[in-house]
Design an enzyme around this catalytic site. Structure first.
Site, PDB file in Angstrom:
ATOM      1  N   CYS A   1     -18.250  -6.376  63.984  1.00 10.36           N
ATOM      2  CA  CYS A   1     -18.787  -5.734  62.515  1.00 10.36           C
ATOM      3  C   CYS A   1     -20.056  -5.701  62.635  1.00 10.36           C
ATOM      4  O   CYS A   1     -20.682  -4.974  61.543  1.00 10.36           O
ATOM      5  CB  CYS A   1     -18.003  -6.747  61.295  1.00 10.36           C
ATOM      6  SG  CYS A   1     -16.444  -7.087  61.355  1.00 10.36           S
TER       7      CYS A   1
ATOM      8  N   HIS B   1     -21.994  -5.707  54.811  1.00 12.09           N
ATOM      9  CA  HIS B   1     -20.604  -5.453  55.486  1.00 12.09           C
ATOM     10  C   HIS B   1     -19.617  -5.650  54.520  1.00 12.09           C
ATOM     11  O   HIS B   1     -19.465  -6.441  53.620  1.00 12.09           O
ATOM     12  CB  HIS B   1     -20.481  -6.623  56.685  1.00 12.09           C
ATOM     13  CG  HIS B   1     -19.004  -6.428  57.310  1.00 12.09           C
ATOM     14  ND1 HIS B   1     -18.624  -5.196  57.719  1.00 12.09           N
ATOM     15  CD2 HIS B   1     -18.036  -7.415  57.575  1.00 12.09           C
ATOM     16  CE1 HIS B   1     -17.444  -5.418  58.451  1.00 12.09           C
ATOM     17  NE2 HIS B   1     -17.075  -6.641  58.296  1.00 12.09           N
TER      18      HIS B   1
ATOM     19  N   ASN C   1     -11.725  -3.278  55.627  1.00 12.61           N
ATOM     20  CA  ASN C   1     -12.642  -3.740  56.515  1.00 12.61           C
ATOM     21  C   ASN C   1     -12.454  -2.793  57.542  1.00 12.61           C
ATOM     22  O   ASN C   1     -11.575  -2.819  58.449  1.00 12.61           O
ATOM     23  CB  ASN C   1     -12.487  -5.327  56.874  1.00 12.61           C
ATOM     24  CG  ASN C   1     -13.354  -5.905  57.786  1.00 12.61           C
ATOM     25  OD1 ASN C   1     -14.151  -4.993  58.385  1.00 12.61           O
ATOM     26  ND2 ASN C   1     -13.448  -7.123  57.987  1.00 12.61           N
TER      27      ASN C   1
HETATM   28  O1  UT7 Z   1     -14.968  -8.527  59.313  1.00  9.95           O
HETATM   29  C1  UT7 Z   1     -15.325  -9.808  60.120  1.00  9.95           C
HETATM   30  C2  UT7 Z   1     -15.485 -10.977  59.153  1.00  9.95           C
HETATM   31  N1  UT7 Z   1     -14.098 -11.112  58.369  1.00  9.95           N
HETATM   32  C3  UT7 Z   1     -14.268 -11.688  57.281  1.00  9.95           C
HETATM   33  O2  UT7 Z   1     -15.253 -12.048  56.579  1.00  9.95           O
HETATM   34  C4  UT7 Z   1     -13.152 -12.142  56.488  1.00  9.95           C
HETATM   35  C5  UT7 Z   1     -13.198 -13.607  56.188  1.00  9.95           C
HETATM   36  N2  UT7 Z   1     -12.007 -14.525  55.397  1.00  9.95           N
HETATM   37  C6  UT7 Z   1     -11.419 -13.766  54.282  1.00  9.95           C
HETATM   38  O3  UT7 Z   1     -12.061 -12.673  53.799  1.00  9.95           O
HETATM   39  C7  UT7 Z   1     -10.447 -14.415  53.723  1.00  9.95           C
HETATM   40  O4  UT7 Z   1     -10.429 -15.673  54.107  1.00  9.95           O
HETATM   41  C8  UT7 Z   1      -9.127 -13.824  53.569  1.00  9.95           C
HETATM   42  C9  UT7 Z   1      -9.012 -12.450  52.782  1.00  9.95           C
HETATM   43  C10 UT7 Z   1      -8.781 -13.383  55.332  1.00  9.95           C
HETATM   44  C11 UT7 Z   1      -7.916 -14.876  53.158  1.00  9.95           C
HETATM   45  O5  UT7 Z   1      -8.258 -15.299  51.848  1.00  9.95           O
HETATM   46  P1  UT7 Z   1      -8.146 -16.902  51.588  1.00  9.95           P
HETATM   47  O6  UT7 Z   1      -8.592 -17.110  49.990  1.00  9.95           O
HETATM   48  O7  UT7 Z   1      -9.271 -17.545  52.262  1.00  9.95           O
HETATM   49  O8  UT7 Z   1      -6.777 -17.171  51.758  1.00  9.95           O
HETATM   50  P2  UT7 Z   1      -6.257 -18.312  52.690  1.00  9.95           P
HETATM   51  O9  UT7 Z   1      -6.084 -17.604  54.043  1.00  9.95           O
HETATM   52  O10 UT7 Z   1      -6.604 -19.629  52.635  1.00  9.95           O
HETATM   53  O11 UT7 Z   1      -4.621 -18.072  52.328  1.00  9.95           O
HETATM   54  C12 UT7 Z   1      -4.204 -18.700  50.664  1.00  9.95           C
HETATM   55  C13 UT7 Z   1      -2.761 -18.637  50.844  1.00  9.95           C
HETATM   56  C14 UT7 Z   1      -2.003 -18.945  51.848  1.00  9.95           C
HETATM   57  O12 UT7 Z   1      -0.757 -19.284  51.326  1.00  9.95           O
HETATM   58  P3  UT7 Z   1      -0.523 -21.295  51.279  1.00  9.95           P
HETATM   59  O13 UT7 Z   1      -0.689 -21.705  52.529  1.00  9.95           O
HETATM   60  O14 UT7 Z   1      -1.781 -21.545  50.113  1.00  9.95           O
HETATM   61  O15 UT7 Z   1       0.695 -21.161  50.527  1.00  9.95           O
HETATM   62  C15 UT7 Z   1      -1.821 -17.636  52.676  1.00  9.95           C
HETATM   63  O16 UT7 Z   1      -0.484 -17.886  53.268  1.00  9.95           O
HETATM   64  O17 UT7 Z   1      -2.274 -17.074  50.875  1.00  9.95           O
HETATM   65  C16 UT7 Z   1      -1.616 -16.612  51.622  1.00  9.95           C
HETATM   66  N3  UT7 Z   1      -1.880 -15.271  51.969  1.00  9.95           N
HETATM   67  C17 UT7 Z   1      -1.306 -14.259  51.366  1.00  9.95           C
HETATM   68  N4  UT7 Z   1      -0.608 -14.236  50.403  1.00  9.95           N
HETATM   69  C18 UT7 Z   1      -0.022 -12.907  49.942  1.00  9.95           C
HETATM   70  C19 UT7 Z   1      -2.410 -14.892  53.127  1.00  9.95           C
HETATM   71  N5  UT7 Z   1      -2.302 -13.616  53.166  1.00  9.95           N
HETATM   72  C20 UT7 Z   1      -1.663 -13.214  52.076  1.00  9.95           C
HETATM   73  C21 UT7 Z   1      -1.130 -11.910  51.861  1.00  9.95           C
HETATM   74  N6  UT7 Z   1      -0.562 -11.688  50.731  1.00  9.95           N
HETATM   75  N7  UT7 Z   1      -1.516 -10.807  52.245  1.00  9.95           N
END
Ligand code: UT7
Length: 338
Positions: free
Chosen positions: A124, A265, A295
């Site tokens: 990115c 970004h 993204n």
């Molecule tokens: O471009 C390169 C750089 N990339 C980034 O900067 C991305 C950085 N990371 C992020 O933007 C975020 O971490 C994400 C958007 C990828 C994820 O958000 P989060 O708030 O960190 O969620 P998480 O990964 O901690 O997941 C929270 C919950 C999980 O369930 P449990 O374990 O709490 O029951 C996931 O399984 O949300 C669940 N989950 C979803 N639920 C519904 C993960 N993806 C989804 C989804 N729909 N698509």
């Protein structure tokens, strides 16, 4: 050779952006479309990321095709004929082929036959890495001008059954033309790049390279799809982009109060909000389009720069901060006086 009576140029020359362009594929995939294929919801995606929809390239539309369309629009705005382009740098992690570089296909497609063309792979941050390379190449007088492009077909490298990643990414391309700034106009004031290879495992495409090739007789143990430890990447993204921003602004001899627009970004609205808060900057002066495109990795800052420019959000004399973060881990900023 310098004409008698004229002054010899002093190197490095200041370098400015003479034109920008972008291209987005026609097909729109909404969060509701994704609800039909994976266990997710519009509510989760919107509240956790800010993304509402993304663009998906046709099967026969490759990264180079999108890059070329964006390039043509940037060249048209810069009023430069493709045949007069000296250097093409394409930033991408989704090249048409492992070799040759996507930039070589772009060279053919736009008819920039006299140019030197190659790719950079910095995820990115790639567009800003390309900008910094091209700024020095043009500023040193080694090339008269440069076409830099961020282009991605991430839809080809996403596991469409993995809700952790497939809701985040989209396809598209953005481009800019760099030329010497000889008449006292705008210029790129500073840049700040960084890499932390110790964190390479946090975000990668593990298969398809020499570590796990897909050659006949070799069974790939890892797939060629994006894998990310989202929560960890999130923390690094906020810290690295905040630091890249403050370092870039300081290197330009400015303070945050001097900045008119931030183009960050476009990965996650919560990341952008966290950075803006830490920089104590007004959210109104931050350009955001991730709701429409998701993204798009190396293309994201490039597309946002073009849209901001064409929407009149950037006026002559404005100071614009571009800042990015991605796999590598990599981060980058650039401060531009328009
Ligand atoms: O471009 C390169 C750089 N990339 C980034 O900067 C991305 C950085 N990371 C992020 O933007 C975020 O971490 C994400 C958007 C990828 C994820 O958000 P989060 O708030 O960190 O969620 P998480 O990964 O901690 O997941 C929270 C919950 C999980 O369930 P449990 O374990 O709490 O029951 C996931 O399984 O949300 C669940 N989950 C979803 N639920 C519904 C993960 N993806 C989804 C989804 N729909 N698509």
């Amino acid at each position: 050779m310098t004409e008698p009576g004229s002054t010899a140029p002093t190197y490095p020359l200041p370098v400015r952006i003479a034109g920008t362009g972008s291209y987005l594929p026609e097909k729109v995939m909404t969060n509701h479309d994704l609800e039909l294929t994976v266990d997710t919801s519009d509510e989760w995606i919107t509240s956790r990321t800010g993304i509402r929809e993304r663009r998906i390239a046709r099967e026969d539309e490759f990264t180079s095709h999108m890059a070329s369309e964006a390039a043509k629009r940037a060249l048209e705005q810069a009023k430069i004929d493709p045949a007069d382009i000296d250097l093409i740098v394409v930033a991408t992690i989704t090249p048409d082929t492992l070799t040759p570089a996507t930039a070589c296909y772009v060279q053919q497609q736009i008819g920039a036959f006299k140019s030197v063309a190659f790719d950079v792979s910095a995820a990115c941050s790639g567009f800003l890495y390309a900008m910094e390379l091209a700024r020095h190449a043009v500023g040193a007088g080694a090339f008269r001008n440069a076409l830099i492009i961020g282009a991605e077909k991430l839809s080809a490298f996403v596991d469409w059954n993995d809700r952790n990643t497939c809701v985040l990414f989209g396809d598209g391309a953005g481009a800019a033309v760099l030329v010497p700034s000889t008449n006292g106009g705008g210029r790129i004031l500073s840049s700040c790049l960084g890499t932390d290879g110790a964190q390479a495992e946090l975000l990668n495409i593990p298969g398809g390279g020499s570590a796990c090739p897909s050659t006949p007789g070799c069974t790939p143990t890892k797939t060629a799809t994006l894998a990310m430890q989202g929560r960890e990447v999130f923390k690094h993204a906020v810290n690295a982009m905040r630091k890249a921003s403050t370092d870039g602004i300081a290197a330009a001899g400015l303070t945050i109060q001097d900045i008119d627009l931030i183009i960050p970004h476009q990965a996650n609205l919560r990341i952008i909000d966290a950075i803006v808060e830490r920089l104590d900057f007004s959210r109104e002066n931050v350009f955001i389009n991730l709701d429409k495109y998701g993204n798009t990795s190396a293309a994201a800052v490039a597309i946002a720069l073009d849209e901001a420019h064409r929407q009149g959000r950037i006026k002559p004399g404005d100071k614009v901060l571009l800042v990015a973060f991605g796999a590598g881990l990599t981060w980058a900023s650039a401060v531009i006086e328009w």
